[in-house]
Design an enzyme around this catalytic site. Structure first.
Site, PDB file in Angstrom:
ATOM      1  N   SER A 266       0.985  -1.458  -0.058  1.00  0.00           N
ATOM      2  CA  SER A 266       0.208   0.068   0.158  1.00  0.00           C
ATOM      3  C   SER A 266       1.403   1.526  -0.228  1.00  0.00           C
ATOM      4  O   SER A 266       1.714   1.433   1.157  1.00  0.00           O
ATOM      5  CB  SER A 266      -0.450  -0.140   1.099  1.00  0.00           C
ATOM      6  OG  SER A 266      -0.055   0.846   2.442  1.00  0.00           O
ATOM      7  N   ASP A 267       0.506   2.310  -0.978  1.00  0.00           N
ATOM      8  CA  ASP A 267       0.552   3.834  -0.567  1.00  0.00           C
ATOM      9  C   ASP A 267       0.660   3.422   0.953  1.00  0.00           C
ATOM     10  O   ASP A 267       0.250   3.255   1.825  1.00  0.00           O
ATOM     11  CB  ASP A 267       0.482   4.449  -1.281  1.00  0.00           C
ATOM     12  CG  ASP A 267       1.007   5.828  -1.417  1.00  0.00           C
ATOM     13  OD1 ASP A 267       2.513   5.765  -0.936  1.00  0.00           O
ATOM     14  OD2 ASP A 267       1.539   6.429  -2.689  1.00  0.00           O
ATOM     15  N   TRP A 268       1.547   4.738   1.392  1.00  0.00           N
ATOM     16  CA  TRP A 268       0.949   5.118   3.024  1.00  0.00           C
ATOM     17  C   TRP A 268      -0.233   5.558   3.607  1.00  0.00           C
ATOM     18  O   TRP A 268       0.023   6.927   3.311  1.00  0.00           O
ATOM     19  CB  TRP A 268       2.657   6.115   3.352  1.00  0.00           C
ATOM     20  CG  TRP A 268       4.037   5.477   3.412  1.00  0.00           C
ATOM     21  CD1 TRP A 268       4.665   5.466   4.795  1.00  0.00           C
ATOM     22  CD2 TRP A 268       4.647   4.651   3.031  1.00  0.00           C
ATOM     23  NE1 TRP A 268       5.665   4.617   4.954  1.00  0.00           N
ATOM     24  CE2 TRP A 268       5.375   3.440   3.389  1.00  0.00           C
ATOM     25  CE3 TRP A 268       4.534   3.864   1.967  1.00  0.00           C
ATOM     26  CZ2 TRP A 268       6.459   3.295   2.821  1.00  0.00           C
ATOM     27  CZ3 TRP A 268       4.811   2.707   1.842  1.00  0.00           C
ATOM     28  CH2 TRP A 268       6.666   2.678   2.021  1.00  0.00           C
TER      29      TRP A 268
END
Length: 739
Positions: A266-268
């Site tokens: 995932s992106d943060w």
């Protein structure tokens, strides 16, 4: 003590020091001679449910857990893709302030795309991979291959332009060479992440045809040809589901259609739902409960969606344990390819070879947009030189969000120009922009800006030549993660400054730095224009070499420069197309109404000329194209046609030219662009030298995506192969039939 013995045993085995009898006692997962899938299954069979779940979420800002009991190491990630970011503290967004984490800043990916040189992309990937390996990183978060849909997108500088073929051609060698270092590429941001303003929750509506023809091909090639070991999900929503747990994107397309066997990260802060994350294809959850860059979470890592909430749902029988088995397999496969890869090299950091690679990319990236004969500036003829513009001295690796880098060295344009033209070179800021901040901007008082403006104009009156180095930078609301640009024109009153400079000194070279297109209301008044990009550590020497003629510019634009913002397809349809419209209870909704007609496809089809077209770039020499010839005038459904064109350097200096192949379908059952890029070759020619450039055309090059049938179709009919120096500078056209 037992754990230490196991780790030592693994290390000894990796070194090949154990006798065969001792190896027979080893677990399969530690035996590097075994196939990776056998090792994965063996490791998985030894893990507890809690250990499997622990693999699936962050344990710090930039790492995820391994399995200590089994000697399986954790995974360390670093922001990229044009350098290895400085170290952060374990559990906050403060830099760790190490003294040994500075890096080579390589040119941003728009610059790499502007080289139109896959061999340089391979060198780039190799070099940045060596630095990531030296810093003991397992995943480098890049490359970015999102399509440049609008010039207002704050992160376009991280991507590879507006054309899916160009982006794919440049991404594949980057990934392949990067991963030879035992460092995983993490191709991002999957998918349709084409704005920053509402990136967290905008819901994108796009036709399947545009999805498959424009926005997915570079990702597909990264996975199938580049063999990327990880992919990063995007922040935004598509079809009302967030990309990081979007069933169609991750399960159906990425794994089902493309056969991806790596890990989805995932992106943060881009994960929002435990059940969706469990069922819909996410493997590693990073940065939840923060904005992904600055704010802190009041929750610990055990509160992540794929942490304790996931574990409890499995134990209650609400989610099958097979979901975490699948995730653990993907993560273990990643670990065996990276952290437990005993064949990987040791890497290297900020070496002369890396600086040379960075400079080679930077020089070939610079695009000569216009030249009325002023360039190159011979150092023997010019000593009274004035440099104007903050970007001549600004450290452009600062700011920009997650792409911010701690440069070991940054050789500025002003330093390099003074080294080339002498210490008598004068400098005036001309404008000032303030410090780089994430999500907001520092406002400089008007009286200071006026004073800087007036000083520059007065000095320009006395100079033999003026070199203007302005453009954009990595401040908030310019080219920075989390914000988009507010306007298409240059900020900080630069258009007025350029107009005033050329009014008092017609010998003006504009050498602006940006990762996006911008308006040029002064274009007809300025004799020479260079597009210089964010060129990294070697920005100064690269620009000075091109300006002085030591190097011949050979870059080509990876995206169109519209004359006006409304000439761009994403902005033609109003707010619903960009940035979207907020609907109560549903959040921002955005529709890609230009459909497949992105960039030059829009300009061509709608007959709206660009200021500077896709693929455009001049040289200090000239190239003449001969007449193209076909190996056959007919192509069968499994055949190939070769088109060949002679190119001669008709000028007086060595030069490089990018010969471009476009295909036009003369008649189709669905609307198609006037032409589409299907090949390019970068060639080097000495004065008077001729070479023949050949392209192979296959039925795949003729296809469009029929969304009613969900398949790629090549219809029988007439086609044109168009050979050009840009998307509008077509030098030779030949026709053929497909039957």
């Amino acid at each position: 003590m037992v754990q230490i013995q196991k780790i030592i045993l693994s290390a000894v085995l990796a070194a090949g020091l154990l006798p065969v009898s001792a190896r027979a006692d080893l677990p399969v997962y530690l035996d590097r001679s075994k196939p990776i899938e056998e090792r994965v299954e063996d490791a998985l069979s030894r893990m507890t449910l809690e250990e499997k779940v622990a693999l699936c979420h962050a344990q710090s800002k930039f790492s995820s857990a391994g399995v200590r009991r089994l000697g399986i190491p954790e995974v360390w990630l670093s922001d990229g893709p044009h350098g290895v970011r400085a170290e952060f503290n374990w559990d906050n967004w403060d830099y760790a302030n190490w003294t040994n984490d500075s890096c080579t800043v390589f040119p941003a990916l728009t610059a790499l795309a502007a080289t139109w040189n896959p061999e340089l992309s391979a060198l780039y990937g190799k070099s940045v991979g060596e630095e990531a390996r030296y810093r003991e990183k397992d995943i480098l978060l890049g490359p970015g291959v999102n399509i440049s849909r609008t010039p207002l997108n704050g992160r376009n500088f991280e991507y590879m332009g507006e054309d899916p073929y160009l982006a794919g051609e440049m991404a594949v060698p980057y990934i392949q060479e990067l991963q030879k270092n035992g460092v995983a590429a993490c191709v991002k941001h999957f998918a349709l992440n084409n704005q920053e303003k509402w990136r967290d929750n905008v819901n994108v509506k796009v036709s399947d045809r545009a999805l498959y023809e424009i926005y997915l091909p570079a990702f597909k090639r990264a996975v199938q040809e580049g063999k990327a070991w990880s992919v990063m999900g995007a922040y935004n929503r598509v079809w009302d589901e967030h990309c990081c747990h979007n069933a169609r994107l991750l399960n159906d397309i990425l794994r089902g259609e493309w056969g991806f066997d790596g890990a989805v990260v995932s992106d943060w802060g881009a994960t929002h739902d435990t059940k969706q994350a469990a069922l819909n294809g996410l493997d590693i959850e990073m940065g939840s409960y923060t904005d992904g860059l600055a704010t802190e979470s009041m929750y610990g890592y055990d509160a992540f969606y794929l942490a304790t909430p996931y574990l409890e749902m499995i134990k209650r029988g609400e989610i099958p344990e097979s979901t975490v088995d699948d995730k653990a397999r993907n993560i273990l496969r990643l670990i065996f390819r990276t952290a437990m890869n005993t064949d990987k090299p040791f890497g290297s950091m900020t070496t002369p070879e890396h600086y040379a690679a960075a400079k080679q990319v930077a020089v070939e990236a610079i695009v000569l947009l216009k030249n009325n004969g002023l360039l190159p500036l011979d150092p023997a003829k010019y000593d009274n030189v004035l440099v104007v513009g903050e970007n001549a001295v600004r450290i452009l690796s600062d700011g920009g969000g997650s792409s911010e880098l701690k440069a070991k060295d940054m050789f500025t344009p002003l330093e390099a120009i003074r080294e080339t033209y002498g210490n008598g070179v004068k400098f005036a800021e001309g404008y000032r922009t303030g410090r780089p901040f994430f999500g907001w901007e520092e406002i400089i008082p008007d009286e200071i800006l006026d004073s800087l403006h007036n000083e520059a104009v007065e000095l320009a009156k006395k100079a033999d030549v003026v070199i203007y180095i302005g453009g954009l930078n990595k401040n908030g609301f310019q080219e920075c993660e989390s914000t988009d640009r507010r306007e298409y024109n240059l900020p900080w009153n630069q258009d007025k400054l350029i107009e005033d400079l050329v009014a008092v000194n017609p010998n003006l070279v504009v050498a602006n730095i940006s990762g996006n297109a911008y308006a040029m209301p002064w274009v007809d008044k300025v004799p020479a224009i260079l597009q210089s990009w964010y060129l990294g550590t070697m920005i100064g020497p690269s620009m000075a070499d091109v300006i002085s003629g030591k190097a011949n510019p050979s870059g080509k634009l990876p995206f169109s420069f519209p004359k006006r913002l409304e000439d761009n397809g994403a902005h033609h349809f109003g707010e619903i197309s960009y940035p979207g419209i907020e609907i109560p209870g549903k959040g921002p909704q955005q529709e890609y109404l230009e459909d497949i007609f992105v960039g030059y496809r829009w300009h061509d089809t709608k007959k709206i000329p660009a200021l500077f077209p896709f693929g455009h770039g001049l040289s200090y020499t000239t190239f003449k194209y001969g007449k193209a010839a076909l190996s056959s005038k007919e192509m069968s459904d499994n055949g190939t046609i070769t088109v060949t064109v002679p190119v001669i350097n008709t000028g007086d200096v060595d030069g490089k030219e990018t010969v471009q192949l476009y295909i036009q379908d003369e008649k189709s059952s669905l609307p198609r662009p006037v032409k589409e890029l299907k090949g390019f070759r970068k060639i080097h020619l000495a004065p008077g030298q001729t070479t023949e450039v050949s392209f192979s055309i296959t039925p795949d090059d003729l296809k469009f995506f029929d969304d009613s049938k969900h398949e790629w179709i090549a219809e029988p009919g007439k086609f044109k192969a168009m050979i050009g120096a840009s998307s509008t500078d077509i030098r030779s056209t030949v026709r053929f039939s497909y039957k």
